[in-house]
Design a protein around this motif. Structure first.
Motif, PDB file in Angstrom:
ATOM      1  N   LEU A   1       0.825  -1.198   0.000  1.00 47.45           N
ATOM      2  CA  LEU A   1       0.000   0.000   0.000  1.00 47.45           C
ATOM      3  C   LEU A   1       0.865   1.255   0.000  1.00 47.45           C
ATOM      4  CD1 LEU A   1      -2.719  -0.997   2.636  1.00 47.45           C
ATOM      5  CD2 LEU A   1      -2.706  -1.415   0.161  1.00 47.45           C
ATOM      6  N   LEU A   2       0.310   2.326  -0.551  1.00 49.55           N
ATOM      7  CA  LEU A   2       0.984   3.622  -0.594  1.00 49.55           C
ATOM      8  C   LEU A   2       0.107   4.650   0.092  1.00 49.55           C
ATOM      9  CD1 LEU A   2       3.033   5.759  -1.712  1.00 49.55           C
ATOM     10  CD2 LEU A   2       1.634   5.799  -3.800  1.00 49.55           C
ATOM     11  N   GLU A   3       0.698   5.423   1.024  1.00 51.68           N
ATOM     12  CA  GLU A   3      -0.012   6.560   1.607  1.00 51.68           C
ATOM     13  C   GLU A   3       0.682   7.843   1.176  1.00 51.68           C
ATOM     14  OE1 GLU A   3      -1.806   8.569   5.672  1.00 51.68           O
ATOM     15  OE2 GLU A   3      -0.714   6.671   5.838  1.00 51.68           O
ATOM     16  N   VAL A   4      -0.097   8.761   0.609  1.00 50.14           N
ATOM     17  CA  VAL A   4       0.426  10.055   0.180  1.00 50.14           C
ATOM     18  C   VAL A   4      -0.012  11.107   1.191  1.00 50.14           C
ATOM     19  CG1 VAL A   4       0.526  11.751  -1.671  1.00 50.14           C
ATOM     20  CG2 VAL A   4       0.270   9.317  -2.224  1.00 50.14           C
ATOM     21  N   GLY A   5       0.970  11.705   1.870  1.00 47.46           N
ATOM     22  CA  GLY A   5       0.669  12.653   2.942  1.00 47.46           C
ATOM     23  C   GLY A   5       0.342  11.913   4.230  1.00 47.46           C
ATOM     24  N   PHE A   6       1.323  11.155   4.752  1.00 49.04           N
ATOM     25  CA  PHE A   6       1.046  10.266   5.895  1.00 49.04           C
ATOM     26  C   PHE A   6       0.948  10.979   7.231  1.00 49.04           C
ATOM     27  CE2 PHE A   6       5.641   9.805   4.825  1.00 49.04           C
ATOM     28  CZ  PHE A   6       6.199  10.416   5.952  1.00 49.04           C
ATOM     29  N   GLY A   7       1.333  12.269   7.299  1.00 51.57           N
ATOM     30  CA  GLY A   7       1.214  12.996   8.557  1.00 51.57           C
ATOM     31  C   GLY A   7       1.947  12.301   9.690  1.00 51.57           C
ATOM     32  N   PRO A   8       1.333  12.224  10.880  1.00 49.94           N
ATOM     33  CA  PRO A   8       1.996  11.598  12.022  1.00 49.94           C
ATOM     34  C   PRO A   8       2.000  10.068  11.992  1.00 49.94           C
ATOM     35  CG  PRO A   8      -0.148  12.396  12.677  1.00 49.94           C
ATOM     36  CD  PRO A   8       0.062  12.876  11.263  1.00 49.94           C
ATOM     37  N   GLY A   9       1.509   9.465  10.906  1.00 45.50           N
ATOM     38  CA  GLY A   9       1.633   8.014  10.747  1.00 45.50           C
ATOM     39  C   GLY A   9       0.528   7.178  11.339  1.00 45.50           C
TER      40      GLY A   9
END
Length: 202
Positions: free
Chosen positions: A49-57
């Motif tokens: 999976l890919l997260e774009v803009g993961f912030g604090p996770g």
């Protein structure tokens, strides 16, 4: 510049002490949104999976704890968010299940290929959403799903704002040549959120 404006800007690219505060706020506010968004991808065993803009996770942590055979790669333009996400997910990084990158999605290696992509409260601060979505599509396997979520927080936002944003995101996805675009409105407070899903053509 007012302190209110400074804090608002931290949610676009968190840095320094205010960035740490923004990360804590996002951890609380986005937890439910992350869980609902990721569930829309219907992850399977061994999915990448890919997260774009993961912030604090928070989303990455949820994936790894709920889908123990999945792997996640994340991109975020904030160095502070990368630090917070790395601290939150250090166990999964050590296991080789998580990779975090500081930078825009355009910097991703084209050899990366993903079964699913998601982004929460991020797309409206992308400099060129259609170009970024086109890049993302090139990183997706045929038939892979994408889920883009947003809950508006700007002053004066209401449920109609969410409806308008939903149409904009759907248009972005259509322009980037995604198919099977679906808009799902979530009844939340203080205003509704939307999850727009689509499929990479086979």
């Amino acid at each position: 510049m007012s302190i209110r404006k400074k804090i608002s800007e931290q949610f676009e690219k968190p840095e320094g002490l205010l960035g740490k505060l923004a990360g804590r706020i996002m951890s609380n506010e986005n937890k439910e949104l992350n869980e609902k968004t990721i569930s829309m991808l219907k992850p399977k065993n061994d999915d990448d999976l890919l997260e774009v803009g993961f912030g604090p996770g928070v989303g990455i942590e949820y994936v790894c704890s709920t889908y123990p055979s999945c792997h996640v790669v994340g991109f975020d333009v904030s160095e502070e968010m990368k630090k917070q996400a790395a601290a939150r997910n250090q166990e999964y990084i050590n296991e080789g299940r998580v990779q975090l990158f500081h930078g825009p999605i355009a910097s991703a290696e084209k050899s990366m290929q993903f079964d699913g992509v998601y982004s929460v409260n991020s797309i409206l601060i992308w400099k060129d959403p259609i170009a970024d979505l086109t890049t993302i599509q090139q990183l997706m396997k045929p038939g892979a799903r994408i889920a883009i979520t947003l809950q508006p927080h700007e002053k004066g936002a209401d449920d109609e704002t969410t409806e308008e944003i939903s149409k904009i995101i759907a248009l972005y996805l259509k322009e980037a040549n995604f198919e099977q675009i679906t808009e799902t409105i979530l009844d939340l407070k203080p205003v509704d959120a939307v999850i727009v899903t689509a499929v990479n053509p086979v």
